[in-house]
Design a protein around this motif. Structure first.
Motif, mmCIF file in Angstrom:
data_model
loop_
_atom_site.group_PDB
_atom_site.id
_atom_site.type_symbol
_atom_site.label_atom_id
_atom_site.label_comp_id
_atom_site.label_asym_id
_atom_site.label_seq_id
_atom_site.Cartn_x
_atom_site.Cartn_y
_atom_site.Cartn_z
ATOM 1 N N ALA A 113 0.839 -1.196 0.000
ATOM 2 C CA ALA A 113 0.000 0.000 0.000
ATOM 3 C C ALA A 113 0.872 1.244 0.000
ATOM 4 O O ALA A 113 1.782 1.377 0.832
ATOM 5 C CB ALA A 113 -0.913 -0.004 1.222
ATOM 6 N N GLY A 114 0.595 2.155 -0.928
ATOM 7 C CA GLY A 114 1.379 3.371 -1.050
ATOM 8 C C GLY A 114 0.716 4.537 -0.349
ATOM 9 O O GLY A 114 0.348 4.451 0.824
ATOM 10 N N ALA A 115 0.523 5.662 -1.083
ATOM 11 C CA ALA A 115 -0.007 6.866 -0.450
ATOM 12 C C ALA A 115 -0.566 7.827 -1.485
ATOM 13 O O ALA A 115 -0.218 7.763 -2.673
ATOM 14 C CB ALA A 115 1.082 7.558 0.372
ATOM 15 N N HIS A 116 -1.418 8.723 -1.032
ATOM 16 C CA HIS A 116 -1.854 9.878 -1.807
ATOM 17 C C HIS A 116 -0.611 10.617 -2.287
ATOM 18 O O HIS A 116 0.409 10.664 -1.594
ATOM 19 C CB HIS A 116 -2.714 10.766 -0.905
ATOM 20 C CG HIS A 116 -3.169 12.033 -1.518
ATOM 21 N ND1 HIS A 116 -3.183 13.221 -0.813
ATOM 22 C CD2 HIS A 116 -3.635 12.332 -2.759
ATOM 23 C CE1 HIS A 116 -3.647 14.188 -1.579
ATOM 24 N NE2 HIS A 116 -3.928 13.681 -2.771
ATOM 25 N N ASP A 117 -0.656 11.215 -3.477
ATOM 26 C CA ASP A 117 0.564 11.785 -4.061
ATOM 27 C C ASP A 117 1.233 12.837 -3.166
ATOM 28 O O ASP A 117 2.467 12.907 -3.098
ATOM 29 C CB ASP A 117 0.298 12.344 -5.455
ATOM 30 C CG ASP A 117 -0.865 13.316 -5.532
ATOM 31 O OD1 ASP A 117 -1.382 13.753 -4.483
ATOM 32 O OD2 ASP A 117 -1.270 13.648 -6.665
ATOM 33 N N GLN A 118 0.448 13.654 -2.455
ATOM 34 C CA GLN A 118 1.067 14.649 -1.579
ATOM 35 C C GLN A 118 1.783 13.985 -0.409
ATOM 36 O O GLN A 118 2.866 14.419 -0.001
ATOM 37 C CB GLN A 118 0.017 15.643 -1.079
ATOM 38 C CG GLN A 118 -0.759 16.349 -2.172
ATOM 39 C CD GLN A 118 0.115 17.190 -3.082
ATOM 40 O OE1 GLN A 118 1.261 17.494 -2.777
ATOM 41 N NE2 GLN A 118 -0.422 17.575 -4.230
ATOM 42 N N ALA A 119 1.182 12.925 0.131
ATOM 43 C CA ALA A 119 1.828 12.186 1.210
ATOM 44 C C ALA A 119 3.091 11.491 0.711
ATOM 45 O O ALA A 119 4.131 11.496 1.383
ATOM 46 C CB ALA A 119 0.852 11.161 1.794
ATOM 47 N N ALA A 120 3.011 10.890 -0.472
ATOM 48 C CA ALA A 120 4.174 10.210 -1.032
ATOM 49 C C ALA A 120 5.311 11.189 -1.300
ATOM 50 O O ALA A 120 6.486 10.878 -1.061
ATOM 51 C CB ALA A 120 3.784 9.486 -2.319
ATOM 52 N N SER A 121 4.976 12.396 -1.782
ATOM 53 C CA SER A 121 6.007 13.416 -2.011
ATOM 54 C C SER A 121 6.666 13.817 -0.699
ATOM 55 O O SER A 121 7.889 14.018 -0.637
ATOM 56 C CB SER A 121 5.385 14.646 -2.676
ATOM 57 O OG SER A 121 4.998 14.362 -3.994
ATOM 58 N N PHE A 122 5.865 13.945 0.345
ATOM 59 C CA PHE A 122 6.406 14.288 1.665
ATOM 60 C C PHE A 122 7.386 13.214 2.128
ATOM 61 O O PHE A 122 8.489 13.514 2.589
ATOM 62 C CB PHE A 122 5.252 14.434 2.668
ATOM 63 C CG PHE A 122 5.676 14.812 4.055
ATOM 64 C CD1 PHE A 122 5.787 16.147 4.417
ATOM 65 C CD2 PHE A 122 5.967 13.835 5.005
ATOM 66 C CE1 PHE A 122 6.193 16.505 5.703
ATOM 67 C CE2 PHE A 122 6.364 14.177 6.286
ATOM 68 C CZ PHE A 122 6.474 15.516 6.634
ATOM 69 N N ILE A 123 6.995 11.962 1.994
ATOM 70 C CA ILE A 123 7.861 10.855 2.404
ATOM 71 C C ILE A 123 9.115 10.802 1.536
ATOM 72 O O ILE A 123 10.234 10.680 2.026
ATOM 73 C CB ILE A 123 7.085 9.526 2.317
ATOM 74 C CG1 ILE A 123 5.923 9.528 3.323
ATOM 75 C CG2 ILE A 123 8.000 8.337 2.551
ATOM 76 C CD1 ILE A 123 4.875 8.462 3.048
ATOM 77 N N GLY A 124 8.934 10.920 0.231
ATOM 78 C CA GLY A 124 10.059 10.816 -0.686
ATOM 79 C C GLY A 124 11.050 11.943 -0.575
ATOM 80 O O GLY A 124 12.243 11.766 -0.852
#
Length: 504
Positions: free
Chosen positions: A238-249
């Motif tokens: 399971a990944g994330a909403h794009d804004q959340a993924a950008s924050f993590i990345g």
């Protein structure tokens, strides 16, 4: 060993492979075509998104394999709000409406009357706005609500289930449907029951199981493994909403590092260790992405889209050249970038774009700079609002395509009054790749590998006073134009009135 992050974005699909140290070793991208079948409708072909994702994963997997880094796990970053009805085989039955699709407005109005905006925000963490999936699902249009619909899925679980995963959606993407109870971390029975008063079919269509980002949700099937060029039983996570993924990345950290995404929409994301207080009644959105980790978002719905509109209007194919030739001096004009409704701060779907200060002496270079400044003005306003609400922003890292040009990033930093540090590479896809690695024990979510950073874009000292005044003018401009925008909206409301009556 490598992991792959797939970014199912609004403007395109991107895939990134990262090695066991979290460094990018391969990347590929493909553009997405949006369609406007009716006024106010904006959709994407989910099957075309799936096809692009498969070809891109195959490309980066082959490149990783050539290095000896075979893919072991895949996760997704997904645009929010876009959901698609599927049949029993998981095939899309219609295109997926994206965030700025306006068809859900009648259902949003009905929800406001029955449950109230404060209660909706208390349950879901999202402001009551037509952009969220619940209101589009509740519209009784047969073209969008096929009788054969077996389930509704976000793009992330739509693709993952076609590759072999169990139906599962991460908390952050679930939140962007507007149906998720962020405290209970499950679908809200109250929201579904209220929507089902007008849309009884919502009681019968199951949604995917809700899980935290980084949770294993299955393995790639034999058939999908052949298409993707990955080993059999490669983990799906399971990944994330794009804004959340950008924050993590991009290496976001609670209270010290936040992210500002410059993409199809512009969005500031900050993290806290508990649900933030003091944002009830605002346009801010908040959701947990894992235990004791909450993200709060604010931005505009059409940041990059507004720039795309302007670039198309000029007729110049080389967008980078046009933007780099912007005026070196601040122009005496202001652009209000509310081309798809206002930003988060006002949460007004009737908001419209505007250019104020036009004269016969205005040059294209000045107008170009004004369009770039708009994102900075909005960021500065959001930072001020976050600070007033007790949310610590800290250092701001710029991510997305709009962060790649140092000239344009400098203009935005000056307009915002905020230093911007560019994160190198695709932070959203990288974040998904890191979550994929966390799902198989390769990475620790509390100690993720760092991302490479570029030179900090700082506000130009000689323009500080000018931009301080312009930011206030920018905020005043929306309030002055609001009654005019509402009058302009009367005609559109009359056109959707028959749909509204069918829901009541």
């Amino acid at each position: 060993m490598s992991t792959v992050g797939v970014d199912l974005g609004t403007s395109g699909v991107r895939a990134v492979a990262c090695d066991c140290e979290g460094q990018q070793i391969a990347a590929a991208a493909d553009k997405t075509s949006l369609e406007r079948p009716r006024e106010g409708w904006v959709v994407v072909d989910a099957e075309a998104v799936l096809h692009s994702a498969e070809s891109l994963v195959a490309a980066v997997a082959a490149e990783a394999a050539d290095r000896g880094d075979h893919v072991r796990a895949i996760a997704f970053s997904s645009q929010g709000e876009a959901v698609v009805p599927v049949d029993r085989q998981g095939r899309a039955l219609s295109p997926a409406p994206v965030g700025m699709d306006a068809r859900g407005e009648p259902a949003a109005r009905a929800m406001a009357e029955r449950l109230g905006s404060e209660r909706v925000q208390q349950i879901t963490g999202q402001p009551l706005n037509r952009m969220f999936s619940i209101y589009k699902i509740a519209v009784g249009d047969a073209a969008w609500r096929p009788p054969a619909a077996n389930a509704y899925r976000a793009l992330s679980d739509f693709v993952a289930t076609r590759w072999g995963a169990a139906p599962a959606i991460d908390w952050t993407c679930a939140a962007r449907t507007g149906l998720f109870d962020i405290e209970a971390a499950t679908w809200s029975a109250e929201m579904i029951a209220t929507a089902a008063i007008d849309a009884p079919w919502m009681r019968d269509v199951p949604f995917s199981e809700c899980v935290p980002s980084g949770t294993p949700i299955g393995t790639v099937s034999t058939e999908a493994a052949e298409r993707l060029g990955v080993p059999r039983a490669t983990a799906l996570v399971a990944g994330a909403h794009d804004q959340a993924a950008s924050f993590i990345g991009a290496g976001g950290t609670a209270g010290s590092v936040s992210t500002f995404a410059l993409g199809s929409s512009d969005c500031l994301t900050v993290e806290t260790t508990q649900r933030p207080a003091g944002i009830a009644g605002t346009g801010f959105a908040t959701y947990p992405w894992r235990s004791a980790r909450w993200l709060t978002l604010a931005g505009t719905a059409a940041g990059g889209w507004t720039l795309d509109w302007y670039i198309a209007l000029t007729g110049i194919a080389d967008a980078d050249a046009l933007l780099s030739e912007s005026s070196p001096e601040p122009p005496p004009i202001i652009v209000l970038p509310y081309f798809a409704g206002s930003g988060t701060l006002d949460n007004d779907p009737t908001g419209r774009g505007a250019v104020i200060g036009l004269t016969l002496d205005l040059s294209r270079a000045q107008l170009t700079r004004a369009f770039l400044e708009a994102a900075g003005y909005e960021l500065g306003s959001i930072v001020a609002a976050f600070t007033a609400a007790g949310l610590r922003v800290g250092q701001v890292r710029a991510v997305g395509a709009g962060a790649n040009n140092p000239i344009t990033l400098g203009i935005r930093a000056s307009a915002a009054g905020v230093p911007l540090t560019p994160a190198i590479g695709n932070a959203s896809a990288r974040g998904a790749a890191l979550l994929a690695g966390a799902g198989i024990g390769l990475f620790d979510l509390d100690n993720l590998p760092p991302i490479a950073l570029g030179a900090i874009a700082r506000p130009e000292p000689t323009t500080v006073d000018w931009y301080n005044q312009q930011r206030q003018t920018y905020r005043d401009l929306y309030r002055v134009l609001k009654p005019f925008n509402q009058r302009f909206d009367v005609r559109r409301r009359s056109e959707i009135a028959p749909h509204a009556r069918s829901l009541n």
